[in-house]
Motif scaffolding. Sequence first.
Motif, PDB file in Angstrom:
ATOM      1  N   LEU A 220     -16.949-115.926 -19.767  1.00  0.00           N
ATOM      2  CA  LEU A 220     -18.017-116.260 -20.699  1.00  0.00           C
ATOM      3  C   LEU A 220     -17.586-116.132 -22.160  1.00  0.00           C
ATOM      4  O   LEU A 220     -17.920-116.969 -22.993  1.00  0.00           O
ATOM      5  CB  LEU A 220     -19.189-115.325 -20.412  1.00  0.00           C
TER       6      LEU A 220
ATOM      7  N   ARG B 194     -29.089-114.611 -22.208  1.00  0.00           N
ATOM      8  CA  ARG B 194     -29.219-113.554 -21.220  1.00  0.00           C
ATOM      9  C   ARG B 194     -27.837-113.005 -20.839  1.00  0.00           C
ATOM     10  O   ARG B 194     -27.421-113.050 -19.684  1.00  0.00           O
ATOM     11  CB  ARG B 194     -29.950-114.092 -19.977  1.00  0.00           C
ATOM     12  N   ILE B 195     -27.106-112.565 -21.850  1.00  0.00           N
ATOM     13  CA  ILE B 195     -25.783-111.992 -21.600  1.00  0.00           C
ATOM     14  C   ILE B 195     -25.673-110.654 -22.307  1.00  0.00           C
ATOM     15  O   ILE B 195     -26.419-110.376 -23.245  1.00  0.00           O
ATOM     16  CB  ILE B 195     -24.644-112.900 -22.133  1.00  0.00           C
ATOM     17  N   ASN B 196     -24.742-109.844 -21.842  1.00  0.00           N
ATOM     18  CA  ASN B 196     -24.496-108.572 -22.503  1.00  0.00           C
ATOM     19  C   ASN B 196     -23.919-108.853 -23.898  1.00  0.00           C
ATOM     20  O   ASN B 196     -22.991-109.646 -24.024  1.00  0.00           O
ATOM     21  CB  ASN B 196     -23.513-107.750 -21.679  1.00  0.00           C
TER      22      ASN B 196
ATOM     23  N   ALA C  43     -21.941-107.302 -25.583  1.00  0.00           N
ATOM     24  CA  ALA C  43     -20.507-106.997 -25.651  1.00  0.00           C
ATOM     25  C   ALA C  43     -19.669-108.242 -25.377  1.00  0.00           C
ATOM     26  O   ALA C  43     -18.555-108.382 -25.886  1.00  0.00           O
ATOM     27  CB  ALA C  43     -20.160-105.896 -24.650  1.00  0.00           C
TER      28      ALA C  43
ATOM     29  N   ARG D 244     -23.852-111.478 -15.946  1.00  0.00           N
ATOM     30  CA  ARG D 244     -23.865-111.648 -17.398  1.00  0.00           C
ATOM     31  C   ARG D 244     -24.423-110.443 -18.138  1.00  0.00           C
ATOM     32  O   ARG D 244     -24.216-110.298 -19.338  1.00  0.00           O
ATOM     33  CB  ARG D 244     -24.702-112.868 -17.774  1.00  0.00           C
ATOM     34  N   LEU D 245     -25.193-109.607 -17.432  1.00  0.00           N
ATOM     35  CA  LEU D 245     -25.779-108.437 -18.084  1.00  0.00           C
ATOM     36  C   LEU D 245     -24.771-107.310 -18.203  1.00  0.00           C
ATOM     37  O   LEU D 245     -24.946-106.391 -18.987  1.00  0.00           O
ATOM     38  CB  LEU D 245     -26.959-107.889 -17.266  1.00  0.00           C
ATOM     39  N   LEU D 246     -23.728-107.384 -17.387  1.00  0.00           N
ATOM     40  CA  LEU D 246     -22.866-106.220 -17.202  1.00  0.00           C
ATOM     41  C   LEU D 246     -21.715-106.186 -18.182  1.00  0.00           C
ATOM     42  O   LEU D 246     -21.107-107.199 -18.474  1.00  0.00           O
ATOM     43  CB  LEU D 246     -22.294-106.235 -15.785  1.00  0.00           C
ATOM     44  N   GLU D 247     -21.426-104.965 -18.660  1.00  0.00           N
ATOM     45  CA  GLU D 247     -20.218-104.809 -19.463  1.00  0.00           C
ATOM     46  C   GLU D 247     -19.119-104.228 -18.575  1.00  0.00           C
ATOM     47  O   GLU D 247     -17.965-104.626 -18.677  1.00  0.00           O
ATOM     48  CB  GLU D 247     -20.501-103.885 -20.646  1.00  0.00           C
TER      49      GLU D 247
END
Lengths: 129, 303
Positions: free
Chosen positions: A8, A42-44, A46, B196-199
């Motif tokens: 990503l 909707r992404i982290n 980081a 996509r939420l995860l680091e």
Amino acid sequence: MFDGREPLYVQIADQIRDDVLSGALQAEEQVMSTTQYATTFRINPATAAKAFAELVDEGVLYKRRGVGMFVAPGARETLRAERRESFFTDVVDPVLAQARVLGIDVDEIVARLREHAAHDHPTPQAGTR
Amino acid sequence: MTGFGVQVRDLTVRYGPTTALDQVSFEIRPGVITGLLGRNGSGKTTFLSVAAAFRRGTSGAVLVDGEDPWENARVMGGTCLVRESGDVVADEPITENLRFLAERRPTFDRATAESLLDRLEIDPSKRPDKLSRGQRSAFGVVVGVATRAPLTLLDEVHLGMDAPARYAFYDALLADWMAHPRTIVVSSHLIDEVERLLEDVVILDHGRVLAADDAATLREQGLTVTGPADEVDAFVTSRRVVARQTLGRTAQATVIGTAPDDEARARAAGLELGAVGLQDLFVHLTDHAGDRAAAPLTPQESR
């Protein structure tokens, strides 16, 4: 958006490079913040930060403390120079390889390109992808 | 507040003859959203239960914010585990549950809870045991997010929630976490959705750690190589091949581990390289059918 197979952050960085190249993002213009990226896609955050870090290293973006990320002056020229360098290996060479497989003569390709160039506007500016 | 970090050192948990966790060691970074991934029975719930002091390990140690969480009031006050069952007072109305939480959880934010209930279309005058399965799960999410604990552990909380509710949950979690950074561990096997939420990502399999790294690095470990079969085979020699398919004279191999000169070599050999999604990587790593024993990523591979 951003549903390719590449990581990503690579896709985000590519998108920003393309926007700078096409002029959609101008020098000294602020890019979306990591938070905006996070909520919009909707992404982290980081992940967006990693893309920014890469672009800062390349000199495409620079950081203004406490304000955000901005397009570096000269970023477009830098990117264009880079893309020009890789244009022949990434774009032209595969065309030649494919033409060879199909038995298409180089002269035919050149003729086609000349014909198109005569019709089109002299300098197309859009990104190469 | 950046949240509690968790250190897991040689943790073993046995239930009678069953070994649920077998000498696992990994770290959960404070202030980060970590995905705890694994198939059913891989040890996810067992680990979360030990971290939340719902049970003790057989041997080894878990340190939450540097301390043993067992009967540790300070650490437990800042830890919130939401399990599938919800862990709420099932026969009292939701409003009563919120009052209870607000009294006992110093970081609980009632306004956040109420707006989330509204967003997830849950009637606060209802009792949790009168809700549908999906709504019960959604209420668990509300509790987990609104409690704002420095260590928030969400164990398969999405079960039974439909897609719109799950996406509302992901959005709410991300937004609340950005406004109030803390440590969040999400266990799930809907990897495509949560990726996509995860680091960071920890993958458990049969009670062992298969991989623990940041999600981007982990993803970059996987590589597909496509092209003429003999060239593909030459390229992947001495690499760890986790999948191989052939179509006529074309082959595609999925390998773990990359080298700096991969692109140049592939180009020279007329091969195409592709990325492997986290979901595919997970499936390849944890698929035990076909006698392919899962091996953990070596430190070299996973770093």
